[in-house]
Design a protein around this motif. Structure first.
Motif, PDB file in Angstrom:
ATOM      1  N   UNK A 201     -37.683   2.830 -32.813  1.00  0.00           N
ATOM      2  CA  UNK A 201     -38.342   4.032 -31.990  1.00  0.00           C
ATOM      3  C   UNK A 201     -37.224   5.044 -32.034  1.00  0.00           C
ATOM      4  N   UNK A 202     -35.761   4.747 -31.924  1.00  0.00           N
ATOM      5  CA  UNK A 202     -34.940   5.781 -31.731  1.00  0.00           C
ATOM      6  C   UNK A 202     -34.867   6.535 -33.328  1.00  0.00           C
ATOM      7  N   UNK A 203     -34.830   6.013 -34.355  1.00  0.00           N
ATOM      8  CA  UNK A 203     -34.695   6.375 -35.511  1.00  0.00           C
ATOM      9  C   UNK A 203     -35.934   7.481 -35.826  1.00  0.00           C
ATOM     10  N   UNK A 204     -36.906   6.930 -35.392  1.00  0.00           N
ATOM     11  CA  UNK A 204     -38.331   7.906 -35.450  1.00  0.00           C
ATOM     12  C   UNK A 204     -38.053   8.930 -34.473  1.00  0.00           C
ATOM     13  N   UNK A 205     -37.607   9.003 -33.544  1.00  0.00           N
ATOM     14  CA  UNK A 205     -37.262  10.261 -32.714  1.00  0.00           C
ATOM     15  C   UNK A 205     -36.390  11.220 -33.376  1.00  0.00           C
ATOM     16  N   UNK A 206     -35.183  10.615 -34.140  1.00  0.00           N
ATOM     17  CA  UNK A 206     -34.112  11.394 -34.381  1.00  0.00           C
ATOM     18  C   UNK A 206     -34.640  12.181 -35.760  1.00  0.00           C
ATOM     19  N   UNK A 207     -35.355  11.543 -36.471  1.00  0.00           N
ATOM     20  CA  UNK A 207     -36.196  12.413 -37.814  1.00  0.00           C
ATOM     21  C   UNK A 207     -37.206  13.422 -37.150  1.00  0.00           C
ATOM     22  N   UNK A 208     -37.764  13.080 -36.198  1.00  0.00           N
ATOM     23  CA  UNK A 208     -38.997  14.195 -35.581  1.00  0.00           C
ATOM     24  C   UNK A 208     -37.962  15.369 -35.063  1.00  0.00           C
ATOM     25  N   UNK A 209     -37.007  15.143 -34.452  1.00  0.00           N
ATOM     26  CA  UNK A 209     -36.139  16.185 -33.705  1.00  0.00           C
ATOM     27  C   UNK A 209     -35.420  16.865 -34.665  1.00  0.00           C
ATOM     28  N   UNK A 210     -34.726  16.332 -35.666  1.00  0.00           N
ATOM     29  CA  UNK A 210     -34.212  17.073 -36.662  1.00  0.00           C
ATOM     30  C   UNK A 210     -34.864  17.865 -37.461  1.00  0.00           C
ATOM     31  N   UNK A 211     -36.031  17.387 -37.754  1.00  0.00           N
ATOM     32  CA  UNK A 211     -37.129  18.497 -38.370  1.00  0.00           C
ATOM     33  C   UNK A 211     -37.561  19.763 -37.301  1.00  0.00           C
ATOM     34  N   UNK A 212     -37.646  19.379 -36.236  1.00  0.00           N
ATOM     35  CA  UNK A 212     -38.163  20.224 -35.229  1.00  0.00           C
ATOM     36  C   UNK A 212     -37.029  21.329 -34.972  1.00  0.00           C
ATOM     37  N   UNK A 213     -35.629  20.846 -34.929  1.00  0.00           N
ATOM     38  CA  UNK A 213     -34.562  21.574 -34.600  1.00  0.00           C
ATOM     39  C   UNK A 213     -34.529  22.760 -35.799  1.00  0.00           C
ATOM     40  N   UNK A 214     -34.731  22.224 -37.197  1.00  0.00           N
ATOM     41  CA  UNK A 214     -34.699  23.008 -38.191  1.00  0.00           C
ATOM     42  C   UNK A 214     -35.666  24.144 -37.994  1.00  0.00           C
ATOM     43  N   UNK A 215     -36.871  23.744 -37.880  1.00  0.00           N
ATOM     44  CA  UNK A 215     -38.042  24.363 -37.724  1.00  0.00           C
ATOM     45  C   UNK A 215     -37.845  25.673 -36.880  1.00  0.00           C
ATOM     46  N   UNK A 216     -37.351  25.472 -35.592  1.00  0.00           N
ATOM     47  CA  UNK A 216     -37.285  26.216 -34.488  1.00  0.00           C
ATOM     48  C   UNK A 216     -35.873  26.806 -34.256  1.00  0.00           C
ATOM     49  N   UNK A 217     -34.944  26.573 -35.263  1.00  0.00           N
ATOM     50  CA  UNK A 217     -33.548  26.785 -35.308  1.00  0.00           C
ATOM     51  C   UNK A 217     -32.995  26.650 -33.966  1.00  0.00           C
ATOM     52  N   UNK A 218     -33.094  25.593 -33.515  1.00  0.00           N
ATOM     53  CA  UNK A 218     -32.688  25.005 -32.150  1.00  0.00           C
ATOM     54  C   UNK A 218     -31.294  24.343 -32.252  1.00  0.00           C
ATOM     55  N   UNK A 219     -30.368  25.153 -31.930  1.00  0.00           N
ATOM     56  CA  UNK A 219     -29.068  24.670 -32.061  1.00  0.00           C
ATOM     57  C   UNK A 219     -28.775  23.552 -30.991  1.00  0.00           C
ATOM     58  N   UNK A 220     -29.304  23.449 -29.815  1.00  0.00           N
ATOM     59  CA  UNK A 220     -28.952  22.464 -28.962  1.00  0.00           C
ATOM     60  C   UNK A 220     -29.674  21.066 -29.325  1.00  0.00           C
TER      61      UNK A 220
END
Lengths: 237, 237
Positions: B25-44
């Motif tokens: 579950x954590x690994x899945x969230x990490x992948x989703x968030x990493x992609x999300x941070x890239x798409x939104x240029x979300x540094x935090x």
């Protein structure tokens, strides 16, 4: 357990270790030959590397099967259990090392049809030799059950990174200078990354040897804090 | 073995499986968030992904320790042994998946400081969503012990490759069209490769589930014959 059973059990364990060592020898040869085929634009050698990769897959499969059987039937504990689990871990790292060597050979095959990129190829060759040496040293440490040898490999991880960083810069400069080389350089970029990953597998192998002999996991930071694929990050300007 | 011992043993096995599921579950969230941070240029968000990675390392360590202890003290055989060995294998794949997510977040952090490359980022985002879905499906199959679900993921491996191939072409075209984007595109190339490798880990996980449930290794060819990193090879012209 009678004398006969005890002997057979020890034999099985030794056989497992010997098979891992043999698999290591083949993986080492695959890496060296892949780099060689790239440097010499040797299509026959590249093909040989690609064909031999199935052997590594079969050996990993065999080691996993034997280790599982040994655990199920012999119930190893303490250092025997560590030896058995280490064999499985090492087989995984060696199989992946083989995949990376195969990929280098494949890319070499394709690059052999394009214009030669001399200075770049020589840099790759140097990095390839460095990585091959690390692999040889760590497999020597395994064969000799020498934790010091494993630690030496573990501690010299940053040398490979330095090479990779230099190569990354060199490749980008080359691409910018002559956009017609972009596709070829993209493949060289992946080859450099593959070599770096082989270096990481050598580091993993060192950690497994340490675990097998001492029973403890490596403590403290790896020679560099970040995983390998992060090293080119600060180069983005 | 008395009733109490038997119960505790079953509990330990279930706990091990539950921990793997949680790690998934954590690994899945990490992948989703990493992609999300890239798409939104979300540094935090990118920073959060990078910091959370230590948790996955700790979880893998814990699972390995518990599984080894269980083998040493309980001597599991047959499907219990497979379940225990599978837990160790899965933890390794999930830890590596986490490393790749962390690397994507790190590259995203660096790319956020450069000029946006809109169409490319959207393509990466699409590929990221596809890979996240595969990971989710295979972890669902693990939680439900469903071999069919695992096989479905295993069989759909080539979708990720198609995305990767398209992205590889797109990136090279972009680089050739505007050499100032070369460095940024090189990072996106590695991000695409990381996503493909996460897809490969999902495939590995499917194979491990199959092994755990049926006791047999996957036979026959993977959906595509060559390992993932070969897919861009034929694109060299």
């Amino acid at each position: 357990m009678n004398q006969h059973t005890v002997k057979a059990y020890g034999d099985e364990l030794n056989q497992l270790t010997a098979e891992v060592a043999r698999m290591g020898g083949l993986a080492e040869a695959q890496v060296a030959d892949a780099v060689e085929s790239l440097a010499r634009r040797d299509i026959a050698l590249a093909r040989a590397v690609m064909e031999r990769d199935v052997k590594l897959d079969a050996m990993q499969h065999e080691i996993e099967k034997k280790a599982t059987r040994l655990i199920a039937l012999r119930h190893p504990v303490a250092s025997d259990l560590r030896k058995t689990l280490a064999a499985m871990r090492l087989a995984t790292d060696l199989e992946r090392t083989g995949d990376l060597a195969k990929n280098i050979a494949k890319r070499g095959l394709t690059l052999a049809e394009a214009e030669p990129m001399q200075p770049l190829t020589r840099s790759i060759e140097r990095m390839g030799r460095l990585v091959s040496l690390r692999l040889r040293d760590v497999l020597d440490a395994y064969a000799a059950s020498e934790v010091d040898g494993a630690l030496a490999v573990w501690n010299s991880d940053d040398e490979v990174d330095e090479h990779y960083n230099a190569l990354f810069r060199e490749l980008l400069t080359y691409m910018m200078g002559d956009p017609r080389t972009i596709t070829g350089c993209a493949h060289l970029l992946f080859i450099a990354k593959n070599l770096e990953r082989i270096g990481d597998h050598a580091t993993n192998i060192a950690e497994t040897i340490h675990y097998e002999i001492t029973g403890g996991e490596m403590t403290g930071e790896r020679p560099r804090a970040a995983p390998a694929q992060d090293d080119d990050l600060h180069l983005l300007t």
